[in-house]
Design an enzyme around this catalytic site. Sequence first.
Site, mmCIF file in Angstrom:
data_model
loop_
_atom_site.group_PDB
_atom_site.id
_atom_site.type_symbol
_atom_site.label_atom_id
_atom_site.label_comp_id
_atom_site.label_asym_id
_atom_site.label_seq_id
_atom_site.Cartn_x
_atom_site.Cartn_y
_atom_site.Cartn_z
ATOM 1 N N LYS A 101 -4.507 14.934 -2.307
ATOM 2 C CA LYS A 101 -4.057 13.953 -1.315
ATOM 3 C C LYS A 101 -2.664 13.476 -1.687
ATOM 4 O O LYS A 101 -2.447 12.915 -2.755
ATOM 5 C CB LYS A 101 -5.023 12.760 -1.271
ATOM 6 N N GLY A 162 -5.968 -1.033 2.296
ATOM 7 C CA GLY A 162 -6.723 -2.148 1.721
ATOM 8 C C GLY A 162 -6.745 -3.417 2.558
ATOM 9 O O GLY A 162 -7.281 -4.434 2.139
ATOM 10 N N ALA A 188 -6.978 4.738 5.365
ATOM 11 C CA ALA A 188 -6.404 3.402 5.137
ATOM 12 C C ALA A 188 -6.612 2.424 6.289
ATOM 13 O O ALA A 188 -6.403 2.762 7.449
ATOM 14 C CB ALA A 188 -4.921 3.479 4.825
ATOM 15 N N GLY A 189 -7.039 1.240 5.912
ATOM 16 C CA GLY A 189 -7.125 0.141 6.865
ATOM 17 C C GLY A 189 -8.474 -0.072 7.514
ATOM 18 O O GLY A 189 -8.715 -1.093 8.160
ATOM 19 N N ASN A 210 -12.098 3.363 1.301
ATOM 20 C CA ASN A 210 -12.304 2.867 -0.060
ATOM 21 C C ASN A 210 -12.651 1.381 -0.056
ATOM 22 O O ASN A 210 -13.802 1.000 -0.229
ATOM 23 C CB ASN A 210 -11.078 3.132 -0.927
#
Lengths: 258, 67
Positions: A101, A162, A188-189, A210
Amino acid sequence: MIKKNFFKIGDQILKSRLIIGTGKYKNFKETAAAVKASGASMVTVAVRRVNILDKKKPLLTDYLSPKLIKYLPNTAGCFNAEDSLRTLRLAREMGGWKMVKLEVLGDKKNLYPNMIETLKATKVLVKEGFKVLVYCSDDPLLAKELEHLGASAVMPLASPIGSGQGIQNKINLSIIIKNSKVPIIVDAGIGTASDATIAMELGCDGVLVNSAIAKAQNPVLMAESFKSAVISGRKSFIAGRMQKLSYADASSPLKGLI
Amino acid sequence: MAKIQLNGRKLELNKKHSIAEILKKYKLDRKKIAVELNGKIVNRNKYKIIYIKNKDKIEIVHFIGGG
């Protein structure tokens, strides 16, 4: 856009459309339990210096065996092409990882991708034989450019890393998905399970999560929730939603009304 | 005696060390790490034959949790 109901990146077929990050958990035990509950077959990992002073420090690899789950090394913390290349070459040396990645950041506060450096690094990595999954902005033209450069998957952000703000620009994501011949993974997000469902309903091929799992009150239960959310969103996309109407349409027939 | 830098820390080695010996000293499993010597990745098959010299900079990395 890949319509078939299996998730293929490069030459790899993944069982789950959910990829999860392994950062921010309380400990490795929790990480491993969340990964298991999520059903993910691939997890992102970071490359960092070994703490040479603490010989007994537990290792991620002791809890999540790279033999059982696919590792996707990332370049988190890299702010230019050169550092990200160095990181991924080290990752490849560690265990032959070719699927990686790429994430080149441009701004410490928003962690927004530096697309100029990202494009530069993608080009080199593809040339060196890496299968590159690229974190990027949700700009349709740049997403297409990454595909042209040979990215194995394009991973536009939903909102800042995050932040848990969910999908902020559905229109751009939809354009990217419609134009793409490689898998599109929202990275993301994502803030909660329904965000993942929405991403999948838009036609994304996968979702990378995550913080939404690691920072949930109960990460393991949230991981399970994401598993269902992604499957549900995918099925909904394939099923094809009803058309939106601007007026009501009664569900019960009027015929035989007393 | 060699003055080196290992993962950003200054160290003095009082005898000749190969990379393999450094890994042994810090109880590091060669299968779980990668080594960079003065900015260049060291092929894992060469850990035994490459010796650390004065002023060398070594980086040893591994995988940790990340998103």
